[in-house]
Design a protein around this motif. Structure first.
Motif, PDB file in Angstrom:
ATOM      1  N   ALA A 134       8.085  -4.036  15.065  1.00  0.00           N
ATOM      2  CA  ALA A 134       6.797  -3.194  14.645  1.00  0.00           C
ATOM      3  C   ALA A 134       5.986  -1.859  14.530  1.00  0.00           C
ATOM      4  O   ALA A 134       7.388  -1.316  15.382  1.00  0.00           O
ATOM      5  CB  ALA A 134       6.051  -3.709  16.008  1.00  0.00           C
ATOM      6  N   GLY A 135       5.892  -1.094  13.540  1.00  0.00           N
ATOM      7  CA  GLY A 135       5.709   0.215  13.598  1.00  0.00           C
ATOM      8  C   GLY A 135       6.436   0.252  12.827  1.00  0.00           C
ATOM      9  O   GLY A 135       6.670   1.619  12.411  1.00  0.00           O
ATOM     10  N   ALA A 136       7.518   0.394  12.881  1.00  0.00           N
ATOM     11  CA  ALA A 136       9.057   0.919  11.750  1.00  0.00           C
ATOM     12  C   ALA A 136       8.124   1.782  10.306  1.00  0.00           C
ATOM     13  O   ALA A 136       7.318   1.348  10.379  1.00  0.00           O
ATOM     14  CB  ALA A 136       9.723  -0.197  11.024  1.00  0.00           C
ATOM     15  N   ASP A 137       8.899   2.621  10.111  1.00  0.00           N
ATOM     16  CA  ASP A 137       8.730   3.649   9.232  1.00  0.00           C
ATOM     17  C   ASP A 137       8.677   3.045   8.002  1.00  0.00           C
ATOM     18  O   ASP A 137      10.185   2.258   7.267  1.00  0.00           O
ATOM     19  CB  ASP A 137       9.914   4.561   9.059  1.00  0.00           C
ATOM     20  N   LEU A 138       7.740   3.546   7.093  1.00  0.00           N
ATOM     21  CA  LEU A 138       7.514   2.380   5.853  1.00  0.00           C
ATOM     22  C   LEU A 138       9.143   2.792   4.473  1.00  0.00           C
ATOM     23  O   LEU A 138       9.769   2.227   3.945  1.00  0.00           O
ATOM     24  CB  LEU A 138       6.545   2.295   5.507  1.00  0.00           C
ATOM     25  N   ASP A 139       8.859   4.154   4.816  1.00  0.00           N
ATOM     26  CA  ASP A 139      10.103   4.798   3.980  1.00  0.00           C
ATOM     27  C   ASP A 139      11.558   4.764   4.604  1.00  0.00           C
ATOM     28  O   ASP A 139      11.664   4.453   3.418  1.00  0.00           O
ATOM     29  CB  ASP A 139       9.967   6.459   4.023  1.00  0.00           C
ATOM     30  N   CYS A 140      11.760   4.097   5.821  1.00  0.00           N
ATOM     31  CA  CYS A 140      13.181   3.460   6.045  1.00  0.00           C
ATOM     32  C   CYS A 140      13.682   1.876   5.922  1.00  0.00           C
ATOM     33  O   CYS A 140      14.478   1.589   5.747  1.00  0.00           O
ATOM     34  CB  CYS A 140      12.694   3.789   7.702  1.00  0.00           C
ATOM     35  N   VAL A 141      11.845   1.573   5.859  1.00  0.00           N
ATOM     36  CA  VAL A 141      12.257   0.163   4.974  1.00  0.00           C
ATOM     37  C   VAL A 141      12.300  -0.285   3.751  1.00  0.00           C
ATOM     38  O   VAL A 141      13.473  -1.091   3.434  1.00  0.00           O
ATOM     39  CB  VAL A 141      10.560  -0.667   5.737  1.00  0.00           C
ATOM     40  N   LYS A 196       0.580  -1.588   0.122  1.00  0.00           N
ATOM     41  CA  LYS A 196      -0.338  -0.366   0.165  1.00  0.00           C
ATOM     42  C   LYS A 196       0.614   1.464   0.012  1.00  0.00           C
ATOM     43  O   LYS A 196       0.974   2.637  -0.680  1.00  0.00           O
ATOM     44  CB  LYS A 196      -1.205  -0.072   1.430  1.00  0.00           C
ATOM     45  N   HIS A 197       1.902   1.546   0.854  1.00  0.00           N
ATOM     46  CA  HIS A 197       2.619   2.374   0.826  1.00  0.00           C
ATOM     47  C   HIS A 197       3.295   3.271  -0.397  1.00  0.00           C
ATOM     48  O   HIS A 197       3.682   3.629  -0.776  1.00  0.00           O
ATOM     49  CB  HIS A 197       3.642   1.988   2.171  1.00  0.00           C
ATOM     50  N   LEU A 198       3.396   1.479  -0.955  1.00  0.00           N
ATOM     51  CA  LEU A 198       5.040   1.617  -2.342  1.00  0.00           C
ATOM     52  C   LEU A 198       3.230   1.717  -3.750  1.00  0.00           C
ATOM     53  O   LEU A 198       4.336   1.883  -4.350  1.00  0.00           O
ATOM     54  CB  LEU A 198       5.848   0.596  -2.209  1.00  0.00           C
ATOM     55  N   ARG A 199       2.147   1.552  -3.053  1.00  0.00           N
ATOM     56  CA  ARG A 199       1.504   1.814  -4.419  1.00  0.00           C
ATOM     57  C   ARG A 199       1.643   0.305  -5.223  1.00  0.00           C
ATOM     58  O   ARG A 199       1.811   1.102  -6.496  1.00  0.00           O
ATOM     59  CB  ARG A 199       0.989   2.946  -4.962  1.00  0.00           C
ATOM     60  N   VAL A 200       2.023  -0.740  -4.773  1.00  0.00           N
ATOM     61  CA  VAL A 200       2.869  -1.601  -5.496  1.00  0.00           C
ATOM     62  C   VAL A 200       1.596  -2.961  -5.437  1.00  0.00           C
ATOM     63  O   VAL A 200       0.971  -3.829  -4.592  1.00  0.00           O
ATOM     64  CB  VAL A 200       3.984  -2.211  -5.012  1.00  0.00           C
ATOM     65  N   LYS A 201       1.025  -2.793  -6.880  1.00  0.00           N
ATOM     66  CA  LYS A 201       0.159  -3.751  -6.683  1.00  0.00           C
ATOM     67  C   LYS A 201       0.656  -5.903  -6.956  1.00  0.00           C
ATOM     68  O   LYS A 201       1.634  -6.109  -7.171  1.00  0.00           O
ATOM     69  CB  LYS A 201      -1.145  -4.474  -8.184  1.00  0.00           C
ATOM     70  N   LYS A 202      -0.204  -6.419  -6.476  1.00  0.00           N
ATOM     71  CA  LYS A 202      -0.111  -7.793  -5.831  1.00  0.00           C
ATOM     72  C   LYS A 202       0.326  -8.778  -7.700  1.00  0.00           C
ATOM     73  O   LYS A 202       0.937  -9.906  -7.773  1.00  0.00           O
ATOM     74  CB  LYS A 202      -0.682  -8.721  -5.469  1.00  0.00           C
ATOM     75  N   SER A 203       0.141  -7.998  -8.462  1.00  0.00           N
ATOM     76  CA  SER A 203       0.521  -9.280  -9.685  1.00  0.00           C
ATOM     77  C   SER A 203       1.801  -8.916 -10.225  1.00  0.00           C
ATOM     78  O   SER A 203       2.973  -8.333 -10.388  1.00  0.00           O
ATOM     79  CB  SER A 203      -0.912  -9.074 -10.963  1.00  0.00           C
TER      80      SER A 203
END
Ligand code: FES
Length: 115
Positions: free
Chosen positions: A89-96, A45-52
């Motif tokens: 848990a709860g880590a910043d997704l930009d950092c990930v 969701k954060h990176l706006r990537v679909k599953k396919s």
């Protein structure tokens, strides 16, 4: 002769992230606004990537990877499989995203909108 029996399919993935499903399950999610979203789903969701396989990036949930950290999720970056990440848990997704060498969410957004 054996190679003739193998077939392949094309994928647009530029990289693959393997995310432990069991870690997320043990934490009850751990990400998102309420802390209940699994890391793989939150990252998609954060990176706006679909599953396919037409997506720019593959984020795949896998079974236990054998590390089983407390309060964190094990992640393998397909481009650097020699160093696994333990994402708390709860880590910043930009950092990930930075840690696994992914460009920011904007670049994937552009690719998704084009296709
Ligand atoms: S539960 Fe995730 S590595 Fe074992």
């Amino acid at each position: 002769m054996e190679a003739r029996r193998l077939k392949s399919v094309h994928s647009d993935w530029s990289n693959t992230l393997l995310v432990c499903r069991n870690c997320s399950k043990r934490m009850g999610g751990g990400f998102g606004p309420k802390g209940r979203t699994p890391l793989a789903k939150a990252l998609r969701k954060h990176l706006r990537v679909k599953k396919s396989r037409k997506a720019a990036l593959g984020i795949v949930e896998v079974k236990c990877l054998g590390v089983c950290p407390r309060g964190a999720v094990t992640v393998i970056n397909g481009k650097a499989p020699g160093e696994w990440l333990l994402v708390k848990a709860g880590a910043d997704l930009d950092c990930v995203a930075d840690a696994v060498g992914l460009p920011g969410s904007a670049s994937y957004t552009d690719e998704v909108q084009v296709s």
